[in-house]
Design a protein around this motif. Structure first.
Motif, PDB file in Angstrom:
ATOM      1  N   UNK A 158      73.357  43.496  46.528  1.00 55.10           N
ATOM      2  CA  UNK A 158      72.319  42.895  45.789  1.00 55.10           C
ATOM      3  C   UNK A 158      72.383  41.566  45.149  1.00 55.10           C
ATOM      4  N   UNK A 159      71.364  40.888  44.685  1.00 58.42           N
ATOM      5  CA  UNK A 159      71.610  39.844  43.891  1.00 58.42           C
ATOM      6  C   UNK A 159      71.540  40.500  42.537  1.00 58.42           C
ATOM      7  N   UNK A 160      72.127  39.719  41.585  1.00 57.07           N
ATOM      8  CA  UNK A 160      72.039  40.432  40.091  1.00 57.07           C
ATOM      9  C   UNK A 160      70.664  40.325  39.542  1.00 57.07           C
ATOM     10  N   UNK A 161      70.453  41.229  38.667  1.00 54.37           N
ATOM     11  CA  UNK A 161      69.001  41.496  38.021  1.00 54.37           C
ATOM     12  C   UNK A 161      69.602  41.408  36.461  1.00 54.37           C
ATOM     13  N   UNK A 162      70.310  40.590  36.285  1.00 51.94           N
ATOM     14  CA  UNK A 162      70.581  40.310  34.689  1.00 51.94           C
ATOM     15  C   UNK A 162      71.607  40.960  34.246  1.00 51.94           C
ATOM     16  N   UNK A 163      72.148  41.072  32.745  1.00 52.55           N
ATOM     17  CA  UNK A 163      73.139  41.874  32.270  1.00 52.55           C
ATOM     18  C   UNK A 163      72.380  43.048  31.741  1.00 52.55           C
ATOM     19  N   UNK A 164      72.573  44.226  32.087  1.00 52.85           N
ATOM     20  CA  UNK A 164      71.909  45.587  31.718  1.00 52.85           C
ATOM     21  C   UNK A 164      72.824  46.764  32.007  1.00 52.85           C
ATOM     22  N   UNK A 165      73.401  47.190  31.212  1.00 54.11           N
ATOM     23  CA  UNK A 165      74.164  48.246  31.368  1.00 54.11           C
ATOM     24  C   UNK A 165      73.746  49.262  32.033  1.00 54.11           C
ATOM     25  N   UNK A 166      72.424  49.592  31.786  1.00 52.80           N
ATOM     26  CA  UNK A 166      71.642  50.623  32.426  1.00 52.80           C
ATOM     27  C   UNK A 166      71.139  50.436  33.883  1.00 52.80           C
ATOM     28  N   UNK A 167      71.500  49.045  34.213  1.00 53.95           N
ATOM     29  CA  UNK A 167      71.196  48.712  35.751  1.00 53.95           C
ATOM     30  C   UNK A 167      72.246  49.288  36.512  1.00 53.95           C
ATOM     31  N   UNK A 168      71.718  49.892  37.733  1.00 54.58           N
ATOM     32  CA  UNK A 168      72.712  50.568  38.781  1.00 54.58           C
ATOM     33  C   UNK A 168      73.799  49.578  39.094  1.00 54.58           C
ATOM     34  N   UNK A 169      73.419  48.493  39.791  1.00 53.37           N
ATOM     35  CA  UNK A 169      74.450  47.600  40.375  1.00 53.37           C
ATOM     36  C   UNK A 169      75.151  47.132  39.130  1.00 53.37           C
ATOM     37  N   UNK A 170      74.795  46.717  38.075  1.00 51.44           N
ATOM     38  CA  UNK A 170      75.397  46.241  36.756  1.00 51.44           C
ATOM     39  C   UNK A 170      76.539  47.287  36.489  1.00 51.44           C
ATOM     40  N   UNK A 171      76.038  48.599  36.387  1.00 51.92           N
ATOM     41  CA  UNK A 171      77.049  49.535  36.045  1.00 51.92           C
ATOM     42  C   UNK A 171      78.333  49.663  37.399  1.00 51.92           C
ATOM     43  N   UNK A 172      77.838  49.661  38.540  1.00 50.82           N
ATOM     44  CA  UNK A 172      78.946  49.751  39.481  1.00 50.82           C
ATOM     45  C   UNK A 172      79.748  48.577  39.560  1.00 50.82           C
ATOM     46  N   UNK A 173      79.389  47.570  39.001  1.00 48.60           N
ATOM     47  CA  UNK A 173      80.346  46.351  39.206  1.00 48.60           C
ATOM     48  C   UNK A 173      80.986  46.147  37.685  1.00 48.60           C
ATOM     49  N   UNK A 174      80.672  46.904  36.867  1.00 42.36           N
ATOM     50  CA  UNK A 174      81.328  46.826  35.502  1.00 42.36           C
ATOM     51  C   UNK A 174      82.082  47.742  34.729  1.00 42.36           C
ATOM     52  N   UNK A 175      81.705  49.179  35.338  1.00 40.94           N
ATOM     53  CA  UNK A 175      82.499  50.173  35.262  1.00 40.94           C
ATOM     54  C   UNK A 175      83.491  50.805  35.779  1.00 40.94           C
ATOM     55  N   UNK A 176      84.753  50.774  35.594  1.00 37.89           N
ATOM     56  CA  UNK A 176      85.617  51.146  36.763  1.00 37.89           C
ATOM     57  C   UNK A 176      85.477  52.765  37.058  1.00 37.89           C
ATOM     58  N   UNK A 177      84.801  53.560  36.161  1.00 43.39           N
ATOM     59  CA  UNK A 177      84.646  55.122  36.485  1.00 43.39           C
ATOM     60  C   UNK A 177      84.081  55.381  37.702  1.00 43.39           C
TER      61      UNK A 177
END
Length: 167
Positions: free
Chosen positions: A125-144
């Motif tokens: 996807x393209x980004x949809x802002x900085x939002x820890x609740x966003x699915x792509x943001x979480x996948x990209x930023x949380x190693x778990x």
């Protein structure tokens, strides 16, 4: 895959799932809604036409003479993919899924489809802002979650005219 506009993320996904299906693999295509699914279904049906043994847009399936299969799922369905097994799954427009339900759909429905065959998933996807609740943001930023990020911003896209790119 977190890339800006016009990078060819969906086309890449179409090629990746078609390759798997041509190799006889079961694959799943997931998108936020039916409108996203319909266009990709038609692109893949056209691409794979010589080897299609059965295709149903209504049922969201393309079966190939190789034994491969592509199932299409709208993420409006919280049970998308449930009870299936896939070698490859592609989540298109991953940043535009519903924040309230997508992580649950991933954990309870899509991720388990990869267990039997040791499958892989690409979320694009393209980004949809900085939002820890966003699915792509979480996948990209949380190693778990175990995803590896590939990132390329819109301004670095060589297919966009230079005058339209930010400095």
């Amino acid at each position: 895959v977190r890339c800006g506009r016009r990078y060819g993320k969906t086309t890449f996904g179409e090629t990746w799932v078609a390759d798997g299906a041509l190799k006889g693999e079961p694959v799943g295509w997931f998108a936020p809604g039916y409108k996203y699914v319909a266009e990709v279904y038609q692109e893949l049906a056209t691409m794979l036409e010589p080897v299609i043994t059965h295709a149903s847009k209504q049922d969201g399936v393309i079966r190939l003479s190789t034994g491969g299969r592509i199932d299409f799922w709208s993420l409006e369905n919280e049970n998308a993919g449930r009870s299936r097994k896939y070698k490859r799954t592609f989540i298109d427009e991953a940043a535009y899924t519903k924040n309230s339900t997508m992580m649950g759909i991933w954990e309870k429905s899509i991720k388990p489809t990869l267990l039997d065959l040791g499958g892989a998933c690409i979320a694009a996807s393209n980004a949809n802002g900085v939002d820890p609740d966003n699915f792509l943001y979480a996948l990209c930023n949380d190693p778990k979650y175990g995803f590896i990020e590939y990132h390329a911003p819109s301004w670095s896209n060589p297919t966009i005219p230079e005058r339209m790119r930010a400095p």
